[in-house]
Design an enzyme around this catalytic site. Sequence first.
Site, short mmCIF file in Angstrom:
data_model
loop_
_atom_site.label_atom_id
_atom_site.label_comp_id
_atom_site.label_asym_id
_atom_site.label_seq_id
_atom_site.Cartn_x
_atom_site.Cartn_y
_atom_site.Cartn_z
N VAL A 41 0.86 -1.19 0.00
CA VAL A 41 0.00 0.00 0.00
C VAL A 41 0.90 1.24 0.00
O VAL A 41 1.81 1.35 0.82
CB VAL A 41 -0.96 0.02 1.22
CG1 VAL A 41 -1.84 1.27 1.19
CG2 VAL A 41 -1.83 -1.22 1.22
N ASP A 149 -13.82 -9.57 9.05
CA ASP A 149 -12.46 -9.40 9.55
C ASP A 149 -12.37 -8.13 10.39
O ASP A 149 -11.40 -7.39 10.31
CB ASP A 149 -11.47 -9.37 8.37
CG ASP A 149 -10.04 -9.67 8.79
OD1 ASP A 149 -9.85 -10.18 9.91
OD2 ASP A 149 -9.13 -9.40 7.99
N1 LIG Z 1 -6.84 3.36 3.32
C1 LIG Z 1 -5.73 3.27 4.02
N2 LIG Z 1 -5.22 4.35 4.65
C2 LIG Z 1 -4.07 4.25 5.37
N3 LIG Z 1 -3.36 3.12 5.52
C3 LIG Z 1 -3.81 2.02 4.91
C4 LIG Z 1 -5.01 2.02 4.14
N4 LIG Z 1 -5.21 0.77 3.66
C5 LIG Z 1 -4.20 0.02 4.11
N5 LIG Z 1 -3.35 0.76 4.86
C6 LIG Z 1 -2.12 0.28 5.50
O1 LIG Z 1 -1.54 -0.71 4.69
C7 LIG Z 1 -1.42 -1.95 5.41
C8 LIG Z 1 -1.65 -3.10 4.44
O2 LIG Z 1 -3.00 -3.16 4.05
P1 LIG Z 1 -3.57 -4.36 3.21
O3 LIG Z 1 -5.04 -4.21 3.13
O4 LIG Z 1 -2.84 -4.46 1.94
O5 LIG Z 1 -3.13 -5.66 3.98
P2 LIG Z 1 -3.53 -6.27 5.38
O6 LIG Z 1 -4.99 -6.22 5.55
O7 LIG Z 1 -2.74 -5.62 6.47
O8 LIG Z 1 -3.04 -7.75 5.21
P3 LIG Z 1 -3.75 -8.95 4.49
O9 LIG Z 1 -2.97 -9.19 3.27
O10 LIG Z 1 -3.64 -10.03 5.49
O11 LIG Z 1 -5.17 -8.57 4.22
C9 LIG Z 1 -2.45 -1.86 6.52
O12 LIG Z 1 -2.08 -2.63 7.61
C10 LIG Z 1 -2.46 -0.36 6.84
O13 LIG Z 1 -1.48 -0.06 7.79
#
Ligand SMILES: Nc1ncnc2c1ncn2[C@@H]1O[C@H](COP(=O)(O)OP(=O)(O)OP(=O)(O)O)[C@@H](O)[C@H]1O
Length: 351
Positions: A41, A149
């Site tokens: 991200v 989740d």
């Molecule tokens: N909209 C957002 N604004 C700010 N930070 C974000 C946002 N979306 C994701 N992040 C950051 O990026 C990280 C990764 O998000 P992502 O949804 O890719 O994976 P995850 O949910 O942590 O892991 P998984 O692959 O197990 O779903 C998050 O833990 C968060 O810290």
Amino acid sequence: YERLSYESLHNQQCMKDIVLGRRIGFYRLKEQIGSGNFSQVRLGTHLLTHNKVAVKILDKIRMEHKVRRLLSREISTMESLHHPNIIRFYEMIETLSKIFIIMEYASEGELYTRVSSDGKLPEDEAKMIFAQIISAVQHMHNKSIIHRDLKAENVFFANRVTVKVGDFGFSNYCEPKQLLSTFCGSPPYAAPELFNESSYYGMYVDIWALGVLLYFVVVGHLPFRADTIGILKKCINDCDMEIPEHVSGACQFLIRSILRLEPTDRLTLDEITRTEWMNGCHYPKALSSPSNLETIPKLEEHPSEEHLETRRRLYELGISEEHITYALNKQCRSSVAGTYQIVLHQIQKDK
Ligand SMILES: Nc1ncnc2c1ncn2[C@@H]1O[C@H](COP(=O)(O)OP(=O)(O)OP(=O)(O)O)[C@@H](O)[C@H]1O
């Protein structure tokens, strides 16, 4: 708008930025802000509006069929949700090798990190945050969407006092009476029926997770902790938790009334809002002008004031009614539709 569109196709520097991963569509890509199992991200800036966005990048080559299915659900559920406490989806861009999900950026980190580093929240603060999460989940459930989740890692602070629920990777459409069978989510937040039954009702599972989340926020650690999944399962099945004495009686009552083994015995979301602990809380309402690509109104359909204001701002950026009509008629995601969503959302946030 015309200049940027031209540049993306003809300007050498711009093409180099795209190849080097510094730009995609109308977005400049900046530093990484997080990563997941299948994604990275990054922070992005919309080149026309200058709004900051979060850009989730997935590698198509490494993506199995199952992940693709989850991703398309993540996009379609996020797209249909319009609530001040839910991360807003703006646009998806697909290239030969990657998928980019452009969404609202919540700049102040995860609720999990806040509690882990500063400790439990004072109950007044916890209440204000929990009310926003309840309101977000009510909006999802009203639209027959379950999150599956819900946890402190998936609640993000947009500022010191506003939270947004995100990460719809396990979400699904589900009618109240529909049974599901896939185990989703994080084990410490999992409802007992997920371990014991072959099928479950999605909404009760979300409500259980809210009970675990509330406990985490007011106590500072999770209610069910164990070194192995086997022991964790036993703790959850016995509802073996202790609530410290510093937690007020009204809050203890709420936690115990949510964390009930029998799904139908758990408080409903409406009942949660009527408990003594939640008395006087403010529940933000869903946004008035929902819009995904299908529901952006055409000019002749007499759009609401928010949509008219969106158009006025788009005209200033060089996007004409003709561009909008073309994007709507094409019925596929485009930079015009993405810009429309960002501007509309900004207007709604300003309100
Ligand atoms: N909209 C957002 N604004 C700010 N930070 C974000 C946002 N979306 C994701 N992040 C950051 O990026 C990280 C990764 O998000 P992502 O949804 O890719 O994976 P995850 O949910 O942590 O892991 P998984 O692959 O197990 O779903 C998050 O833990 C968060 O810290």
